[in-house]
Design a protein around this motif. Structure first.
Motif, PDB file in Angstrom:
ATOM      1  N   LEU A   7       0.805  -1.168   0.069  1.00  0.00           N
ATOM      2  CA  LEU A   7      -0.054   0.153  -0.110  1.00  0.00           C
ATOM      3  C   LEU A   7       0.834   1.257   0.038  1.00  0.00           C
ATOM      4  CD1 LEU A   7      -2.870  -1.112   2.477  1.00  0.00           C
ATOM      5  CD2 LEU A   7      -3.022  -0.787   0.040  1.00  0.00           C
ATOM      6  N   LEU A   8       1.929   1.317   0.723  1.00  0.00           N
ATOM      7  CA  LEU A   8       2.690   2.427   0.931  1.00  0.00           C
ATOM      8  C   LEU A   8       4.220   2.637   0.652  1.00  0.00           C
ATOM      9  CD1 LEU A   8       1.172   3.395   4.616  1.00  0.00           C
ATOM     10  CD2 LEU A   8       0.312   4.417   2.477  1.00  0.00           C
ATOM     11  N   GLY A   9       4.643   1.355   0.349  1.00  0.00           N
ATOM     12  CA  GLY A   9       5.973   1.042   0.172  1.00  0.00           C
ATOM     13  C   GLY A   9       6.818   1.392   1.588  1.00  0.00           C
ATOM     14  N   THR A  10       7.873   2.052   1.643  1.00  0.00           N
ATOM     15  CA  THR A  10       8.703   2.389   2.842  1.00  0.00           C
ATOM     16  C   THR A  10       8.046   3.581   3.638  1.00  0.00           C
ATOM     17  OG1 THR A  10      10.254   3.495   1.652  1.00  0.00           O
ATOM     18  CG2 THR A  10      10.593   1.079   2.172  1.00  0.00           C
ATOM     19  N   PHE A  11       7.006   4.153   3.060  1.00  0.00           N
ATOM     20  CA  PHE A  11       6.598   5.621   3.548  1.00  0.00           C
ATOM     21  C   PHE A  11       5.985   4.980   5.011  1.00  0.00           C
ATOM     22  CE2 PHE A  11       3.263   8.964   4.152  1.00  0.00           C
ATOM     23  CZ  PHE A  11       4.278  10.004   3.858  1.00  0.00           C
ATOM     24  N   PRO A  12       6.121   6.188   6.059  1.00  0.00           N
ATOM     25  CA  PRO A  12       6.850   7.488   5.898  1.00  0.00           C
ATOM     26  C   PRO A  12       8.068   7.416   6.216  1.00  0.00           C
ATOM     27  CG  PRO A  12       5.539   6.915   7.920  1.00  0.00           C
ATOM     28  CD  PRO A  12       5.315   5.999   7.155  1.00  0.00           C
ATOM     29  N   ASP A  13       8.709   6.216   6.753  1.00  0.00           N
ATOM     30  CA  ASP A  13      10.322   6.234   6.960  1.00  0.00           C
ATOM     31  C   ASP A  13      11.135   6.503   5.469  1.00  0.00           C
ATOM     32  OD1 ASP A  13       9.722   5.605   9.753  1.00  0.00           O
ATOM     33  OD2 ASP A  13       9.497   3.710   9.178  1.00  0.00           O
ATOM     34  N   GLY A  14      10.494   6.044   4.348  1.00  0.00           N
ATOM     35  CA  GLY A  14      11.333   6.229   3.066  1.00  0.00           C
ATOM     36  C   GLY A  14      10.496   6.856   2.244  1.00  0.00           C
ATOM     37  N   PRO A  15      10.926   6.659   0.640  1.00  0.00           N
ATOM     38  CA  PRO A  15       9.973   7.294  -0.171  1.00  0.00           C
ATOM     39  C   PRO A  15       8.659   6.531  -0.446  1.00  0.00           C
ATOM     40  CG  PRO A  15      11.692   6.132  -1.293  1.00  0.00           C
ATOM     41  CD  PRO A  15      12.238   6.204   0.488  1.00  0.00           C
TER      42      PRO A  15
ATOM     43  N   LEU B 101       0.339   3.971  -3.070  1.00  0.00           N
ATOM     44  CA  LEU B 101       0.216   5.325  -2.740  1.00  0.00           C
ATOM     45  C   LEU B 101       1.005   5.889  -3.907  1.00  0.00           C
ATOM     46  CD1 LEU B 101      -0.012   7.988  -0.999  1.00  0.00           C
ATOM     47  CD2 LEU B 101       2.119   7.182   0.104  1.00  0.00           C
ATOM     48  N   LEU B 102       2.173   5.503  -4.337  1.00  0.00           N
ATOM     49  CA  LEU B 102       2.959   6.100  -5.458  1.00  0.00           C
ATOM     50  C   LEU B 102       2.138   5.760  -6.897  1.00  0.00           C
ATOM     51  CD1 LEU B 102       5.660   7.431  -6.642  1.00  0.00           C
ATOM     52  CD2 LEU B 102       6.639   5.131  -6.807  1.00  0.00           C
ATOM     53  N   THR B 103       1.287   4.872  -7.014  1.00  0.00           N
ATOM     54  CA  THR B 103       0.361   4.518  -8.175  1.00  0.00           C
ATOM     55  C   THR B 103      -0.601   5.767  -8.246  1.00  0.00           C
ATOM     56  OG1 THR B 103       0.970   2.387  -8.223  1.00  0.00           O
ATOM     57  CG2 THR B 103      -1.304   3.234  -8.981  1.00  0.00           C
ATOM     58  N   LEU B 104      -1.099   6.027  -7.035  1.00  0.00           N
ATOM     59  CA  LEU B 104      -2.147   7.100  -6.956  1.00  0.00           C
ATOM     60  C   LEU B 104      -1.442   8.329  -7.252  1.00  0.00           C
ATOM     61  CD1 LEU B 104      -4.979   7.675  -6.211  1.00  0.00           C
ATOM     62  CD2 LEU B 104      -4.417   7.969  -3.766  1.00  0.00           C
ATOM     63  N   MET B 105      -0.038   8.794  -6.632  1.00  0.00           N
ATOM     64  CA  MET B 105       0.367   9.878  -7.093  1.00  0.00           C
ATOM     65  C   MET B 105       0.892   9.988  -8.679  1.00  0.00           C
ATOM     66  SD  MET B 105       2.843  10.009  -3.588  1.00  0.00           S
ATOM     67  CE  MET B 105       3.854  11.347  -4.245  1.00  0.00           C
ATOM     68  N   LEU B 106       1.404   9.079  -8.979  1.00  0.00           N
ATOM     69  CA  LEU B 106       1.519   9.216 -10.440  1.00  0.00           C
ATOM     70  C   LEU B 106       0.307   9.488 -11.379  1.00  0.00           C
ATOM     71  CD1 LEU B 106       4.026   6.042 -10.907  1.00  0.00           C
ATOM     72  CD2 LEU B 106       4.554   8.547 -10.949  1.00  0.00           C
ATOM     73  N   SER B 107      -0.794   8.675 -10.982  1.00  0.00           N
ATOM     74  CA  SER B 107      -2.070   8.922 -11.609  1.00  0.00           C
ATOM     75  C   SER B 107      -2.419  10.309 -11.425  1.00  0.00           C
ATOM     76  CB  SER B 107      -3.044   7.939 -11.223  1.00  0.00           C
ATOM     77  OG  SER B 107      -2.550   6.640 -11.371  1.00  0.00           O
ATOM     78  N   ALA B 108      -2.445  10.700 -10.238  1.00  0.00           N
ATOM     79  CA  ALA B 108      -3.113  12.243  -9.955  1.00  0.00           C
ATOM     80  C   ALA B 108      -2.229  13.128 -10.669  1.00  0.00           C
ATOM     81  CB  ALA B 108      -3.092  12.429  -8.584  1.00  0.00           C
ATOM     82  N   ILE B 109      -1.068  13.342 -10.649  1.00  0.00           N
ATOM     83  CA  ILE B 109       0.083  14.218 -11.224  1.00  0.00           C
ATOM     84  C   ILE B 109      -0.383  14.135 -12.837  1.00  0.00           C
ATOM     85  CG2 ILE B 109       2.209  15.070 -11.775  1.00  0.00           C
ATOM     86  CD1 ILE B 109       2.797  13.822  -9.031  1.00  0.00           C
ATOM     87  N   SER B 110      -0.468  12.935 -13.495  1.00  0.00           N
ATOM     88  CA  SER B 110      -0.498  12.878 -14.780  1.00  0.00           C
ATOM     89  C   SER B 110      -1.903  13.178 -15.106  1.00  0.00           C
ATOM     90  CB  SER B 110      -0.189  11.149 -15.026  1.00  0.00           C
ATOM     91  OG  SER B 110       1.178  10.942 -14.795  1.00  0.00           O
ATOM     92  N   GLY B 111      -2.688  13.016 -14.233  1.00  0.00           N
ATOM     93  CA  GLY B 111      -4.319  13.227 -14.585  1.00  0.00           C
ATOM     94  C   GLY B 111      -4.294  14.887 -14.664  1.00  0.00           C
ATOM     95  N   VAL B 112      -3.671  15.634 -13.662  1.00  0.00           N
ATOM     96  CA  VAL B 112      -3.975  17.052 -13.661  1.00  0.00           C
ATOM     97  C   VAL B 112      -3.013  17.558 -15.151  1.00  0.00           C
ATOM     98  CG1 VAL B 112      -3.023  19.036 -12.592  1.00  0.00           C
ATOM     99  CG2 VAL B 112      -3.911  17.274 -11.277  1.00  0.00           C
ATOM    100  N   LEU B 113      -1.916  17.217 -15.187  1.00  0.00           N
ATOM    101  CA  LEU B 113      -1.176  17.557 -16.266  1.00  0.00           C
ATOM    102  C   LEU B 113      -1.907  17.401 -17.753  1.00  0.00           C
ATOM    103  CD1 LEU B 113       2.512  16.933 -15.320  1.00  0.00           C
ATOM    104  CD2 LEU B 113       1.241  18.970 -15.294  1.00  0.00           C
ATOM    105  N   SER B 114      -2.424  16.047 -17.824  1.00  0.00           N
ATOM    106  CA  SER B 114      -3.039  15.699 -18.971  1.00  0.00           C
ATOM    107  C   SER B 114      -4.417  16.365 -19.309  1.00  0.00           C
ATOM    108  CB  SER B 114      -3.088  14.200 -19.077  1.00  0.00           C
ATOM    109  OG  SER B 114      -4.279  13.689 -18.124  1.00  0.00           O
TER     110      SER B 114
END
Length: 227
Positions: free
Chosen positions: A14-22, A27-40
């Motif tokens: 779900l989170l990877g190593t977050f919050p201790d790491g990146p 969570l990263l899937t959602l971030m990639l999709s959200a940023i790409s969604g806004v830019l697109s």
């Protein structure tokens, strides 16, 4: 099925190593999709308006149509490879994997949305344009004040479909080592070895949940905007 085997890994998926790491995983899937969604969305809106407002003939229109056709014709995976591997060779740039994925997803999705935006604008009756021009408004004012607000409801299904596609296409980030959900699922599967069905069913359920939430939000927005 033994989903209890994922007891030590579900938070990692779900989170990877977050919050201790990146951030990673879903969570990263959602971030990639959200940023790409806004830019697109921004790119698609600008290019779609350009398709409508530029003259029907001439080199600017031809160049724009050719560029959009090119982006729609190539696979997203190929564009990720070009950005990630070719830019460092040509310009000596250090291109992060996440940057190459966001750029590729935004460009391809923006190209598809541009045609949806143009179709939405053209779906508004010509009388709306004539009425605005008769009131002394410029063509751009008519677009901004009258046509575009009405066209948003027509565009919404295209935007939602493309954003759902973005969530699924973000899984291609694994090919350049970006630790999103598919990449971490492969890692967990390689470690557990004996529970591949459970790992990938869990990951598939997360993708389904994200897409379903997006569809639900779009349905609520569309319902509120419908008189």
């Amino acid at each position: 099925m033994n989903f209890a085997a994922l007891a030590d890994d579900w938070s990692y998926l779900l989170l990877g190593t977050f919050p201790d790491g990146p951030p990673g995983g879903a969570l990263l899937t959602l971030m990639l999709s959200a940023i790409s969604g806004v830019l697109s969305a921004v790119l698609g809106l600008a290019l779609g308006i350009a398709l409508v407002m530029l003259p029907g003939r001439g080199w600017p229109t031809g160049l724009l149509r050719s560029g959009l056709s090119f982006l729609r014709a190539i696979p997203v995976l190929m564009l990720i490879f070009w950005i990630y591997f070719l830019l460092p060779v040509l310009f000596g740039l250090d291109v992060p994997g996440t940057f190459s994925v966001v750029c590729a997803l935004s460009l391809v999705s923006g190209a598809y949305l541009a045609h949806g935006v143009a179709a939405g604008i053209r779906a508004i009756p010509q009388g709306q344009w004539s009425a605005g021009l008769a009131l002394g408004m410029t063509r751009w004012q008519v677009l901004r004040e009258l046509v575009l607000p009405q066209a948003l409801a027509v565009m919404l299904p295209s935007f939602v479909n493309q954003w759902v596609t973005l969530i699924k296409d973000s899984s291609l980030a694994y090919i350049v080592g970006v630790g999103e959900l598919s990449f971490l699922s492969s890692q967990v599967n390689a470690r557990l070895m004996v529970h591949p069905a459970e790992v990938f069913l869990f990951s598939g359920a997360i993708y389904w949940l994200l897409c379903s939430i997006l569809n639900l939000l779009a349905w609520r927005v569309e319902k509120r905007s419908t008189p």
